[in-house]
Design a protein around this motif. Structure first.
Motif, PDB file in Angstrom:
ATOM      1  N   ALA A  71       9.523  -5.846   9.413  1.00  0.00           N
ATOM      2  CA  ALA A  71       8.415  -5.157   8.755  1.00  0.00           C
ATOM      3  C   ALA A  71       7.693  -4.169   9.672  1.00  0.00           C
ATOM      4  CB  ALA A  71       7.411  -6.181   8.230  1.00  0.00           C
ATOM      5  N   LEU A  72       7.707  -4.406  10.978  1.00  0.00           N
ATOM      6  CA  LEU A  72       6.903  -3.621  11.909  1.00  0.00           C
ATOM      7  C   LEU A  72       7.138  -2.113  11.830  1.00  0.00           C
ATOM      8  CD1 LEU A  72       4.805  -3.544  14.140  1.00  0.00           C
ATOM      9  CD2 LEU A  72       6.640  -3.992  15.805  1.00  0.00           C
ATOM     10  N   PRO A  73       8.391  -1.632  11.827  1.00  0.00           N
ATOM     11  CA  PRO A  73       8.577  -0.172  11.747  1.00  0.00           C
ATOM     12  C   PRO A  73       7.990   0.426  10.467  1.00  0.00           C
ATOM     13  CG  PRO A  73      10.631  -1.278  12.355  1.00  0.00           C
ATOM     14  CD  PRO A  73       9.680  -2.345  11.929  1.00  0.00           C
ATOM     15  N   TYR A  74       8.055  -0.304   9.377  1.00  0.00           N
ATOM     16  CA  TYR A  74       7.506   0.190   8.119  1.00  0.00           C
ATOM     17  C   TYR A  74       5.972   0.230   8.167  1.00  0.00           C
ATOM     18  CZ  TYR A  74      12.240  -0.563   6.380  1.00  0.00           C
ATOM     19  OH  TYR A  74      13.603  -0.521   6.196  1.00  0.00           O
ATOM     20  N   ILE A  75       5.373  -0.800   8.799  1.00  0.00           N
ATOM     21  CA  ILE A  75       3.918  -0.819   8.949  1.00  0.00           C
ATOM     22  C   ILE A  75       3.465   0.395   9.760  1.00  0.00           C
ATOM     23  CG2 ILE A  75       1.983  -2.052  10.005  1.00  0.00           C
ATOM     24  CD1 ILE A  75       3.475  -4.667   9.332  1.00  0.00           C
ATOM     25  N   ASN A  76       4.159   0.674  10.848  1.00  0.00           N
ATOM     26  CA  ASN A  76       3.811   1.840  11.675  1.00  0.00           C
ATOM     27  C   ASN A  76       4.015   3.144  10.908  1.00  0.00           C
ATOM     28  OD1 ASN A  76       3.192   0.232  13.893  1.00  0.00           O
ATOM     29  ND2 ASN A  76       5.276   0.292  14.702  1.00  0.00           N
ATOM     30  N   ARG A  77       5.097   3.220  10.170  1.00  0.00           N
ATOM     31  CA  ARG A  77       5.450   4.457   9.465  1.00  0.00           C
ATOM     32  C   ARG A  77       4.474   4.773   8.336  1.00  0.00           C
ATOM     33  NH1 ARG A  77      11.143   5.081   6.150  1.00  0.00           N
ATOM     34  NH2 ARG A  77      10.674   7.040   5.099  1.00  0.00           N
ATOM     35  N   ALA A 112       1.257   3.558   7.819  1.00  0.00           N
ATOM     36  CA  ALA A 112      -0.183   3.458   8.058  1.00  0.00           C
ATOM     37  C   ALA A 112      -0.868   4.767   7.667  1.00  0.00           C
ATOM     38  CB  ALA A 112      -0.451   3.132   9.520  1.00  0.00           C
ATOM     39  N   GLY A 113      -1.930   4.665   6.875  1.00  0.00           N
ATOM     40  CA  GLY A 113      -2.671   5.839   6.441  1.00  0.00           C
ATOM     41  C   GLY A 113      -2.093   6.539   5.226  1.00  0.00           C
ATOM     42  N   LYS A 114      -0.940   6.082   4.738  1.00  0.00           N
ATOM     43  CA  LYS A 114      -0.291   6.730   3.596  1.00  0.00           C
ATOM     44  C   LYS A 114      -0.772   6.100   2.277  1.00  0.00           C
ATOM     45  CE  LYS A 114       2.216   9.371   6.224  1.00  0.00           C
ATOM     46  NZ  LYS A 114       3.678   9.242   6.317  1.00  0.00           N
ATOM     47  N   THR A 115      -0.707   6.908   1.229  1.00  0.00           N
ATOM     48  CA  THR A 115      -1.152   6.466  -0.098  1.00  0.00           C
ATOM     49  C   THR A 115       0.033   5.985  -0.927  1.00  0.00           C
ATOM     50  OG1 THR A 115      -3.049   7.964  -0.099  1.00  0.00           O
ATOM     51  CG2 THR A 115      -2.246   7.218  -2.248  1.00  0.00           C
ATOM     52  N   PHE A 116      -0.150   4.856  -1.589  1.00  0.00           N
ATOM     53  CA  PHE A 116       0.846   4.274  -2.476  1.00  0.00           C
ATOM     54  C   PHE A 116       0.200   4.087  -3.853  1.00  0.00           C
ATOM     55  CE2 PHE A 116       2.249   3.360   1.673  1.00  0.00           C
ATOM     56  CZ  PHE A 116       3.603   3.054   1.658  1.00  0.00           C
ATOM     57  N   LYS A 143      -3.482  -3.008   2.287  1.00  0.00           N
ATOM     58  CA  LYS A 143      -4.736  -2.402   2.757  1.00  0.00           C
ATOM     59  C   LYS A 143      -5.078  -2.867   4.173  1.00  0.00           C
ATOM     60  CE  LYS A 143      -8.270   0.253   1.776  1.00  0.00           C
ATOM     61  NZ  LYS A 143      -8.094   1.695   1.466  1.00  0.00           N
ATOM     62  N   ARG A 144      -4.825  -4.138   4.449  1.00  0.00           N
ATOM     63  CA  ARG A 144      -5.155  -4.697   5.761  1.00  0.00           C
ATOM     64  C   ARG A 144      -4.345  -4.046   6.892  1.00  0.00           C
ATOM     65  NH1 ARG A 144      -9.592  -6.589   4.582  1.00  0.00           N
ATOM     66  NH2 ARG A 144      -9.966  -8.752   4.016  1.00  0.00           N
ATOM     67  N   VAL A 145      -3.119  -3.624   6.603  1.00  0.00           N
ATOM     68  CA  VAL A 145      -2.289  -3.029   7.660  1.00  0.00           C
ATOM     69  C   VAL A 145      -2.381  -1.494   7.649  1.00  0.00           C
ATOM     70  CG1 VAL A 145      -0.705  -4.980   7.750  1.00  0.00           C
ATOM     71  CG2 VAL A 145      -0.172  -3.048   6.248  1.00  0.00           C
ATOM     72  N   GLY A 146      -3.380  -0.961   6.946  1.00  0.00           N
ATOM     73  CA  GLY A 146      -3.673   0.459   7.068  1.00  0.00           C
ATOM     74  C   GLY A 146      -3.159   1.358   5.966  1.00  0.00           C
ATOM     75  N   MET A 147      -2.525   0.801   4.943  1.00  0.00           N
ATOM     76  CA  MET A 147      -2.058   1.617   3.820  1.00  0.00           C
ATOM     77  C   MET A 147      -3.174   1.778   2.792  1.00  0.00           C
ATOM     78  SD  MET A 147       1.678  -0.120   3.377  1.00  0.00           S
ATOM     79  CE  MET A 147       2.698  -0.414   4.821  1.00  0.00           C
ATOM     80  N   ASN A 148      -2.997   2.731   1.900  1.00  0.00           N
ATOM     81  CA  ASN A 148      -3.991   2.996   0.872  1.00  0.00           C
ATOM     82  C   ASN A 148      -3.394   2.795  -0.522  1.00  0.00           C
ATOM     83  OD1 ASN A 148      -6.023   3.808   2.771  1.00  0.00           O
ATOM     84  ND2 ASN A 148      -4.973   5.778   2.965  1.00  0.00           N
TER      85      ASN A 148
END
Length: 299
Positions: A18-24, A26-30, A56-61
């Motif tokens: 999951a880590l590479p996806y979390i980094n990739r 982060a800050g993006k809207t879904f 939301k907790r890992v930085g996505m929107n």
């Protein structure tokens, strides 16, 4: 409780994958269209809410757009009012529109907000009428009538399509660290409220916001080939060919067209995923295989 070595290794593998996806992301809207079994089964409802909170907790929107057709139908039945449809659209007179607003903007919307908030999120429910988010116009249909000199106009009442969007309220909520939960009701120039297909609302919001992903939850495994096998990844050109040769048909067509419009309009990828699977949203985002069909733009 002590984890076994095999269990610990499995958990570690999942987190590493999951880590590479979390980094990739982060800050993006879904933008996630929420419907089907995922909205009516308690286990699936809670897993969906946890998925959204974790995103939301890992930085996505995440932005949730929901339907509510079965719930509307159930309340109409209790009121002794039959549900009528034309080409899959609910015929919506003024009385039915009152029920639609009560169910979508009230009961269903607030239940989803409560589910997310109980899992530790900060969800805010709204309809397209709030802050003029969804400006609508009446949707009309025509059909040929041999007895008339011109096509017959079919009026199905307060059913609309999107004329324009003002996403200022979504920007405000996202930057305030809130999770928007949207009921697909818009308002027209005439001041009338209109019921709009939730897939279309989700797709258009994703397009206007240039979202990273549009995710449509369904009651199927995704797009299938003629042998009934899941097609995990498609580009727009291949998808159109599958439509033309009849491989994609029936109830999958509107969702596929919605996905194609989204990627054409600037959304990076669209996903048609199996909402009957627990944590389907997380599995599609954070694992290599996912649980549905990914559709991307033309090659």
């Amino acid at each position: 409780m002590t984890l076994s070595t095999s269990s610990a290794n499995t958990i570690a593998h999942v987190l590493i994958e999951a880590l590479p996806y979390i980094n990739r992301f982060a800050g993006k809207t879904f933008v996630i269209k929420y419907g089907g079994n995922a909205m009516v089964e308690d286990t699936l409802k809670n897993s969906f809410a946890r998925d959204i909170v974790l995103m939301k907790r890992v930085g996505m929107n995440p932005i949730v757009v929901h339907g509510g057709g079965p719930q509307i139908g159930n309340l109409l039945k209790r009121l002794g009012k039959p549900s009528e449809f034309f080409q899959g659209m609910r015929i919506t007179d003024s009385e039915t529109m009152d029920v639609v607003q009560m169910v979508l903007g009230g009961l269903v919307n607030k239940e989803i907000v409560t589910l997310i908030n109980r899992q530790g999120g900060s969800a805010v429910g709204l309809t397209g009428k709030d802050a003029d988010l969804i400006h609508a116009r009446k949707l009309t249909f025509t059909r040929d009538n041999p007895e008339m000199n011109a096509p017959e106009i079919i009026d199905i009442g307060h059913v609309g399509e999107i004329a324009s969007l003002d996403t200022a309220v979504l920007d405000l909520l996202i930057h305030g660290n809130f999770i928007p939960v949207i009921a697909p009701i818009g308002v027209g120039n005439d001041g009338q409220s209109y019921n709009i297909n939730a897939d279309l609302v989700a797709g258009k919001i994703a397009e206007v916001l240039k979202a990273e992903k549009l995710m449509l939850l369904t009651n199927t495994t995704g797009v299938l080939n003629k042998s009934g096998e899941l097609l995990r990844e498609l580009d727009a050109t291949t998808t159109l060919k599958l439509v033309e040769d009849g491989t994609i048909s029936g109830g999958m067509l509107p969702k596929v067209h919605c996905a194609l419009e989204a990627v054409k309009g600037g959304v990076n990828t669209a996903h048609i995923i199996d909402g009957r699977v627990e944590h389907a949203v997380l599995l599609e985002i954070f694992t290599n295989e996912g649980v549905g069909t990914l559709i991307k733009g033309r090659k």
